[in-house]
Design an enzyme around this catalytic site. Structure first.
Site, PDB file in Angstrom:
ATOM      1  N   GLY A 203       0.806  -1.225   0.000  1.00 21.77           N
ATOM      2  CA  GLY A 203       0.000   0.000   0.000  1.00 21.77           C
ATOM      3  C   GLY A 203       0.835   1.268   0.000  1.00 21.77           C
ATOM      4  N   VAL A 206       2.887   1.193  -3.907  1.00 23.05           N
ATOM      5  CA  VAL A 206       2.056   1.230  -5.123  1.00 23.05           C
ATOM      6  C   VAL A 206       0.741   1.984  -4.859  1.00 23.05           C
ATOM      7  CG1 VAL A 206       0.831  -0.185  -6.804  1.00 23.05           C
ATOM      8  CG2 VAL A 206       3.070  -0.914  -5.950  1.00 23.05           C
ATOM      9  N   GLU A 245     -14.574   2.512   1.282  1.00 20.52           N
ATOM     10  CA  GLU A 245     -15.383   1.446   1.901  1.00 20.52           C
ATOM     11  C   GLU A 245     -14.520   0.907   3.031  1.00 20.52           C
ATOM     12  OE1 GLU A 245     -18.398   0.720   0.732  1.00 20.52           O
ATOM     13  OE2 GLU A 245     -18.270   1.890  -1.106  1.00 20.52           O
ATOM     14  N   CYS A 279     -16.501  -7.035   6.642  1.00 16.48           N
ATOM     15  CA  CYS A 279     -16.595  -5.662   7.155  1.00 16.48           C
ATOM     16  C   CYS A 279     -17.956  -5.378   7.762  1.00 16.48           C
ATOM     17  CB  CYS A 279     -16.292  -4.683   6.033  1.00 16.48           C
ATOM     18  SG  CYS A 279     -17.221  -5.050   4.554  1.00 16.48           S
ATOM     19  N   GLU A 377     -13.057  -2.644  15.946  1.00 16.59           N
ATOM     20  CA  GLU A 377     -13.298  -3.690  14.952  1.00 16.59           C
ATOM     21  C   GLU A 377     -12.288  -4.817  15.202  1.00 16.59           C
ATOM     22  OE1 GLU A 377     -12.093  -3.158  10.791  1.00 16.59           O
ATOM     23  OE2 GLU A 377     -14.088  -3.841  10.210  1.00 16.59           O
TER      24      GLU A 377
END
Ligand code: NAD
Length: 476
Positions: A203, A206, A245, A279, A377
């Site tokens: 991440g 690129v 998202e 998610c 989470e």
């Protein structure tokens, strides 16, 4: 073990510049099942420039031509379903039968569905003396996670291509093999060079080129809220459109008049899908305080059916977690819950008895609304049960996290459930276990993101609006 030496840029497999590779692990056996190259910033830029060069011609094609390419990709995916399902079952850890239906069947359907949506779309509309036209936004950078990898790629790449955009995809470095197979399918479908490009890698290398590059018009990101914030910050420098998202902490609100058995069973299923690595998983079960003991007994019975095992064993209902990191993170959360005084209803922090594989026991913990596990989470097979005193408090608890992705309401009356559902600040709420609808918009409120995916809503995200003002025709 499969070695992938190349990136897919401008219609060709281009050998990677760097010798550095990223290992992909089979989550059930811990073996390295493949390697992909660690892409460089230059390779990412090369892909962006290829996508830019291909844009005008792709956008100018008749919609029917683009839609036909999407149908070809759907057919290619269908033909390689077994291979794709096996790949995802291994790299993600979802049991094979379910991976086939959810991780491959779903995306294959979406490719054809986006072709259909583009064909039937109202591309122009008269508004007074204006003609309002919808145009593709341009070059789209797509950055995706590992949990439903092909699905998350599809929900970006398919509508973007159908809309007339060109794409650079950076798939998850943890589960990239499915993306390589998809790139082969896209290549065989014969899309013009540069329309679809894929660069593997990390991440911050690129992904950040896609977020910052001035020739990228939009970045569509699915992943953690942490990385989503970083992408947003970087993208703001070139004022590109950003669709996010992100994470979730969805509540299943069980009202006092609900069928308790159905509600508890339904919530546990909605939490445990993909070993909780979903998610929109319903990871908080809010129950009337007076029914806590009854819920506890029902939960113990329901969770006993979730047998844990390797993803390729027929009998496994829950596979391992995706990686050693993810397993350790989830165990850390379970331990925090126990330290804060959780009532361990099922599971716990002991590892299931497997010699290999990133397994965690499905775990249910009774906690208070103020505990750490009520907010964070976890992204593993962990359900927390939180008692509430009345409906007002249930709604307040449901809305009390930074997230707003999904959720559910259970009641003896759909009307009653809908009343409560309208007060929940999330993008999706299932009423009495209403099934997933692949044409309904999927996305979040608050820090769960700002984009919507799937169906016509997900398609429109990749369009710009232009209005052409016409001179009124003089009366005869
Ligand atoms: P992650 O944020 O670690 O990685 C997601 C992607 O972002 C990967 O491709 C990664 O390489 C890339 N990335 C990481 N840092 C980056 C940076 N600085 N710049 C650009 N790209 C970067 O997430 P993950 O662990 O792969 O996935 C799990 C997370 O994704 C969970 O939080 C989950 O809730 C979320 N998720 C959300 C949805 C949704 O639709 N809302 C769907 C699935 C997963």
């Amino acid at each position: 073990m499969t070695t992938y030496p190349s990136h897919y840029i401008n219609g060709q497999w281009i050998k990677a510049q760097s010798a550095e590779t990223l290992p992909v692990h089979d989550s059930s056996t811990e073996e390295v099942m493949a390697t992909v190259p660690a892409g460089t910033a230059q390779e990412a830029e090369r892909a962006v420039l290829a996508a830019r060069a291909a844009f005008d011609a792709w956008a100018a094609l008749p919609v029917e031509t683009r839609a036909a390419y999407l149908d070809k990709v759907a057919a290619g995916l269908k033909a390689r379903t077994d291979e794709m399902a096996l790949t995802i079952a291994r790299e993600v850890g979802m049991p094979l039968k379910m991976a086939r239906a959810v991780q491959v069947g779903g995306p294959t359907w979406h490719w054809s569905n986006f072709a259909k949506i583009a064909r039937n779309f109202e591309w122009e509309k008269k508004v007074g003396n204006s003609l309002v036209v919808r145009e593709p936004i341009g070059v789209v950078g797509c950055i995706t996670p590992w949990n439903f990898p092909l699905s998350q790629i599809t929900l970006k790449v398919a509508p973007a291509l159908a809309a007339g955009c060109t794409v650079v995809l950076k798939p998850s470095e943890i589960a990239p093999v499915n993306a390589m197979i998809l790139a082969e399918i896209i290549h065989e479908a014969g899309l013009p060079p540069g329309v679809f490009n894929l660069v593997n890698g990390m991440g911050p290398v690129v992904g950040e080129v896609l977020a910052t590059h001035p020739e990228v018009d939009m970045v569509s990101f699915t992943g953690s809220t942490r990385a989503g914030k970083r992408v947003s910050e970087l993208a703001s420098q070139s004022v590109k459109r950003v669709a996010l998202e992100l994470g979730g902490k969805s509540a299943s609100v069980i009202l006092d008049d609900a069928d308790m058995e159905a509600a508890v069973k339904g919530t546990i299923s909605a939490c445990m899908l993909n070993s909780g690595q979903t998610c929109s998983a319903h990871t908080r079960m809010l129950v009337p305080a007076g029914r806590y003991d009854e819920v506890k007994a029902l939960a113990k019975t329901a969770i006993a059916k979730f047998s844990v095992g390797p993803s390729l064993e027929e009998t496994s209902k829950l596979g391992p977690l995706v990686s050693a990191n993810q397993r350790d993170r989830v165990l850390g959360f379970i331990r925090t819950g126990i330290e804060e005084g959780a009532d361990v209803i099922a599971g716990g922090d002991q590892l299931p008895a497997f010699e290999k594989g990133y397994f965690v026991q499905p775990t249910i913990l009774g906690i208070k609304a103020t505990d750490t596990l009520a907010q964070e989470e976890i992204f593993g097979p962990v359900l927390v049960v939180i008692p509430y005193k009345d409906e007002e408090e249930a709604v307040a608890i449901a809305n009390s996290t930074i997230y707003g992705l999904g959720g559910g309401v259970w009641s003896g009356s759909d009307d009653h459930a809908m009343k409560v559902a309208r007060r929940i600040r999330t993008g999706q709420v299932d009423i009495n276990g209403g099934p997933f609808n692949a044409n309904a918009p999927f996305g979040g409120y608050k820090q769960s993101g700002n984009g919507r995916e799937a169906g016509v809503y997900g398609f429109e995200e990749f369009l710009e609006l232009k209005s052409l003002q016409l001179k009124p025709v003089a009366a005869a």
